[in-house]
Write a protein that holds these residues in place. Structure first.
Motif, PDB file in Angstrom:
ATOM      1  N   UNK A  34       0.836  -1.191   0.000  1.00  0.00           N
ATOM      2  CA  UNK A  34       0.000   0.000   0.000  1.00  0.00           C
ATOM      3  C   UNK A  34       0.876   1.247   0.000  1.00  0.00           C
ATOM      4  N   UNK A  35       0.538   2.194  -0.868  1.00  0.00           N
ATOM      5  CA  UNK A  35       1.208   3.493  -0.868  1.00  0.00           C
ATOM      6  C   UNK A  35       0.170   4.534  -0.486  1.00  0.00           C
ATOM      7  N   UNK A  36       0.288   5.045   0.723  1.00  0.00           N
ATOM      8  CA  UNK A  36      -0.716   5.953   1.265  1.00  0.00           C
ATOM      9  C   UNK A  36      -0.291   7.398   1.044  1.00  0.00           C
ATOM     10  N   UNK A  37      -1.031   8.088   0.194  1.00  0.00           N
ATOM     11  CA  UNK A  37      -0.758   9.496  -0.078  1.00  0.00           C
ATOM     12  C   UNK A  37      -2.026  10.317   0.099  1.00  0.00           C
ATOM     13  N   UNK A  38      -2.721  10.070   1.213  1.00  0.00           N
ATOM     14  CA  UNK A  38      -3.927  10.836   1.531  1.00  0.00           C
ATOM     15  C   UNK A  38      -3.866  11.315   2.977  1.00  0.00           C
ATOM     16  N   UNK A  39      -2.677  11.788   3.370  1.00  0.00           N
ATOM     17  CA  UNK A  39      -2.474  12.210   4.756  1.00  0.00           C
ATOM     18  C   UNK A  39      -3.221  13.491   5.120  1.00  0.00           C
ATOM     19  N   UNK A  40      -3.695  14.235   4.115  1.00  0.00           N
ATOM     20  CA  UNK A  40      -4.517  15.406   4.419  1.00  0.00           C
ATOM     21  C   UNK A  40      -5.900  14.984   4.901  1.00  0.00           C
ATOM     22  N   UNK A  41      -6.313  13.759   4.535  1.00  0.00           N
ATOM     23  CA  UNK A  41      -7.603  13.242   4.996  1.00  0.00           C
ATOM     24  C   UNK A  41      -7.483  12.707   6.413  1.00  0.00           C
ATOM     25  N   UNK A  42      -6.475  11.869   6.623  1.00  0.00           N
ATOM     26  CA  UNK A  42      -6.155  11.399   7.973  1.00  0.00           C
ATOM     27  C   UNK A  42      -4.784  10.749   7.934  1.00  0.00           C
ATOM     28  N   UNK A  43      -4.203  10.559   9.099  1.00  0.00           N
ATOM     29  CA  UNK A  43      -2.872   9.958   9.199  1.00  0.00           C
ATOM     30  C   UNK A  43      -2.928   8.718  10.076  1.00  0.00           C
ATOM     31  N   UNK A  44      -1.945   7.859   9.919  1.00  0.00           N
ATOM     32  CA  UNK A  44      -1.880   6.696  10.791  1.00  0.00           C
ATOM     33  C   UNK A  44      -1.421   7.149  12.184  1.00  0.00           C
ATOM     34  N   UNK A  45      -1.892   6.473  13.199  1.00  0.00           N
ATOM     35  CA  UNK A  45      -1.474   6.777  14.560  1.00  0.00           C
ATOM     36  C   UNK A  45      -0.111   6.134  14.803  1.00  0.00           C
ATOM     37  N   UNK A  46       0.840   6.936  15.248  1.00  0.00           N
ATOM     38  CA  UNK A  46       2.182   6.430  15.493  1.00  0.00           C
ATOM     39  C   UNK A  46       2.188   5.406  16.627  1.00  0.00           C
ATOM     40  N   UNK A  47       3.041   4.383  16.553  1.00  0.00           N
ATOM     41  CA  UNK A  47       3.112   3.385  17.626  1.00  0.00           C
ATOM     42  C   UNK A  47       3.380   4.005  19.000  1.00  0.00           C
ATOM     43  N   UNK A  48       4.244   5.031  19.032  1.00  0.00           N
ATOM     44  CA  UNK A  48       4.537   5.698  20.312  1.00  0.00           C
ATOM     45  C   UNK A  48       3.287   6.357  20.895  1.00  0.00           C
ATOM     46  N   UNK A  49       2.442   6.853  20.002  1.00  0.00           N
ATOM     47  CA  UNK A  49       1.196   7.487  20.442  1.00  0.00           C
ATOM     48  C   UNK A  49       0.250   6.443  21.012  1.00  0.00           C
ATOM     49  N   UNK A  50       0.119   5.331  20.318  1.00  0.00           N
ATOM     50  CA  UNK A  50      -0.734   4.234  20.804  1.00  0.00           C
ATOM     51  C   UNK A  50      -0.257   3.747  22.167  1.00  0.00           C
TER      52      UNK A  50
ATOM     53  N   UNK B 287     -14.256  13.934  29.558  1.00  0.00           N
ATOM     54  CA  UNK B 287     -13.050  14.065  28.753  1.00  0.00           C
ATOM     55  C   UNK B 287     -12.689  12.757  28.040  1.00  0.00           C
ATOM     56  N   UNK B 288     -12.294  12.861  26.802  1.00  0.00           N
ATOM     57  CA  UNK B 288     -11.763  11.731  26.036  1.00  0.00           C
ATOM     58  C   UNK B 288     -10.289  11.609  26.414  1.00  0.00           C
ATOM     59  N   UNK B 289     -10.033  11.003  27.547  1.00  0.00           N
ATOM     60  CA  UNK B 289      -8.679  11.004  28.102  1.00  0.00           C
ATOM     61  C   UNK B 289      -7.665  10.316  27.180  1.00  0.00           C
ATOM     62  N   UNK B 290      -7.930   9.097  26.677  1.00  0.00           N
ATOM     63  CA  UNK B 290      -6.939   8.495  25.778  1.00  0.00           C
ATOM     64  C   UNK B 290      -6.662   9.382  24.560  1.00  0.00           C
ATOM     65  N   UNK B 291      -7.716   9.982  24.021  1.00  0.00           N
ATOM     66  CA  UNK B 291      -7.557  10.869  22.876  1.00  0.00           C
ATOM     67  C   UNK B 291      -6.710  12.086  23.203  1.00  0.00           C
ATOM     68  N   UNK B 292      -6.961  12.684  24.356  1.00  0.00           N
ATOM     69  CA  UNK B 292      -6.211  13.863  24.783  1.00  0.00           C
ATOM     70  C   UNK B 292      -4.727  13.524  24.948  1.00  0.00           C
ATOM     71  N   UNK B 293      -4.457  12.404  25.621  1.00  0.00           N
ATOM     72  CA  UNK B 293      -3.075  11.978  25.847  1.00  0.00           C
ATOM     73  C   UNK B 293      -2.383  11.687  24.511  1.00  0.00           C
ATOM     74  N   UNK B 294      -3.091  11.018  23.619  1.00  0.00           N
ATOM     75  CA  UNK B 294      -2.530  10.696  22.315  1.00  0.00           C
ATOM     76  C   UNK B 294      -2.285  11.923  21.459  1.00  0.00           C
ATOM     77  N   UNK B 295      -3.209  12.872  21.497  1.00  0.00           N
ATOM     78  CA  UNK B 295      -3.079  14.129  20.754  1.00  0.00           C
ATOM     79  C   UNK B 295      -1.820  14.864  21.205  1.00  0.00           C
ATOM     80  N   UNK B 296      -1.635  14.937  22.513  1.00  0.00           N
ATOM     81  CA  UNK B 296      -0.469  15.655  23.050  1.00  0.00           C
ATOM     82  C   UNK B 296       0.837  14.964  22.661  1.00  0.00           C
ATOM     83  N   UNK B 297       0.844  13.632  22.718  1.00  0.00           N
ATOM     84  CA  UNK B 297       2.062  12.898  22.350  1.00  0.00           C
ATOM     85  C   UNK B 297       2.380  13.106  20.869  1.00  0.00           C
TER      86      UNK B 297
END
Length: 394
Positions: free
Chosen positions: A4-20, A239-249
């Protein structure tokens, strides 16, 4: 190339492993509600506060000026609707542009039905707001200017600092939809005279369903969602705590890598653009060549339909877009491309490729190679292209 070659990052991006990894404990171990008063929830509340501080730092804001939302669209709605409500005694006029995201344009259309006057500024052929037009549009009743930081389709970066200065000089609030720009390019709310700003986690390798609103201290807009006392009584809801923590990371990583990422993505972007222009005839690159998001390629191919091109690209494992993901089901050409002056027949043949710092030159070359084949194939079936070639050969 089979992957897969993903070139639609303006639509959404993959969540980084460190973020997960950062988010996971808040689903199963640190699951307390940060609004609770017992000790079990106290650490969660502190972690949310730390995340807020991290996100404030990305744009040079104060911690107490950051409010968590469900995403960019909610933040945009909040900025416009709550400003109209709070400042209705001063006036009922909003200025925006014709190339805003539909979260802004559709909200403005709704507000017009409530009696609000909206001015939609034209843009130039590169998608830039004209400063003189903005100045002329200001009225005694103008209460808000809302112009996006960077366009989600053509990548053009607007003159936000100048727009903010004009708003400040005239005592008008300035909101910017920074969903595509936050974490990708430098933003400072004080230097740019920004009063309100929208951002979203899933555009910077963070989770979906989490966003923020920056509201400058002293701006008197009120709650958009009512219920509880969360977010200093301005945005109810647990609060969406996991989301908030992930957003900040994700934001922390984005800022740390920003300079390096901008340089790399710009190099790959320009390589793609050069090859397309050099090797495929009858194309038009859309957006400003210099004032442009580093990861954005937007091009129109004459004599073809964009939908057919996207299907054939997808068959080769290539993910692209014809514009905003929010309009993917629409048969109408992009409102952004029409606003920069493209006729319908050319705007219909648009392709947006939005790369990441993981996009390789090998992938970029593969995409262009496949594009060449696809465009040639589609044009071979186009009566319009056949007529055009005949006329050219006369």
């Amino acid at each position: 190339m089979s992957k897969l070659i993903y070139m639609d990052n303006a639509a959404t991006t993959k969540v980084l492993p460190e973020v997960v990894d950062t988010m996971l404990p808040y689903f199963t171990e640190k699951y307390g509600n940060p609004s609770a008063i017992y000790t079990f929830a106290e650490q969660v509340s502190k972690d949310v506060a730390t995340a807020r501080e991290t996100l404030a730092g990305v744009i040079g804001a104060k911690v107490e000026e950051i409010y968590f939302t469900g995403g960019g669209s909610e933040s945009d709605n909040w900025a416009l609707k709550a400003t109209v409500e709070a400042y209705k005694n001063k006036g009922n006029h909003i200025i925006t542009s014709k190339i805003e995201h539909h979260a802004i344009l559709h909200t403005c259309a709704w507000l017009e039905k409530q009696g609000v006057e909206v001015t939609y500024l034209d843009v130039d052929e590169n998608g830039l707001v004209k400063i003189e037009d903005l100045k002329k549009a200001i009225k005694p009743t103008t209460i808000l200017i809302s112009i996006m930081t960077a366009n989600n389709e053509i990548g053009t970066i607007e003159p936000i600092k100048e727009i903010g200065a004009i708003a400040k000089e005239n005592g008008i609030l300035f909101h910017t939809d920074a969903v595509q720009a936050f974490g990708h390019i430098p933003i400072n709310v004080d230097e740019m005279n920004i009063d309100m700003l929208s951002a979203s986690g899933h555009k910077i390798n963070g989770p979906k369903g989490i966003g923020l609103m920056y509201i400058r201290k002293g701006v008197k807009i009120k709650s958009f969602i009512h219920g509880g006392a969360q977010e200093r009584n301005r945005r109810a809801g647990t609060h969406n705590v996991p989301g908030i923590i992930g957003f900040a990371k994700a934001a922390e990583i984005a800022v740390a890598k920003m300079d390096e990422r901008i340089a790399y993505e710009t190099k790959i972007r320009d390589h793609i653009i050069k090859r397309i222009e050099d090797e495929i005839p009858y194309v038009k690159i859309n957006g400003d060549r210099v004032k442009r998001l580093p990861n954005n390629v937007n091009v129109c191919f004459r004599f073809i339909e964009g939908e057919s091109m996207l299907i054939l690209l997808a068959q080769q494992g290539i993910c692209g877009s014809s514009g905003s993901a929010c309009t993917s089901g629409s048969l109408d050409p992009s409102h952004v491309l029409l606003a920069i002056g493209l006729p319908h027949e050319i705007a219909h043949g648009s392709l947006r490729l939005s790369i990441s710092d993981e996009t390789t030159k090998e992938e970029a070359d593969f995409v262009v190679d496949e594009l060449k084949k696809i465009i040639e194939r589609l044009r071979s079936m186009s009566p319009l292209y056949e007529d055009f070639v005949k006329k050219q050969n006369k």
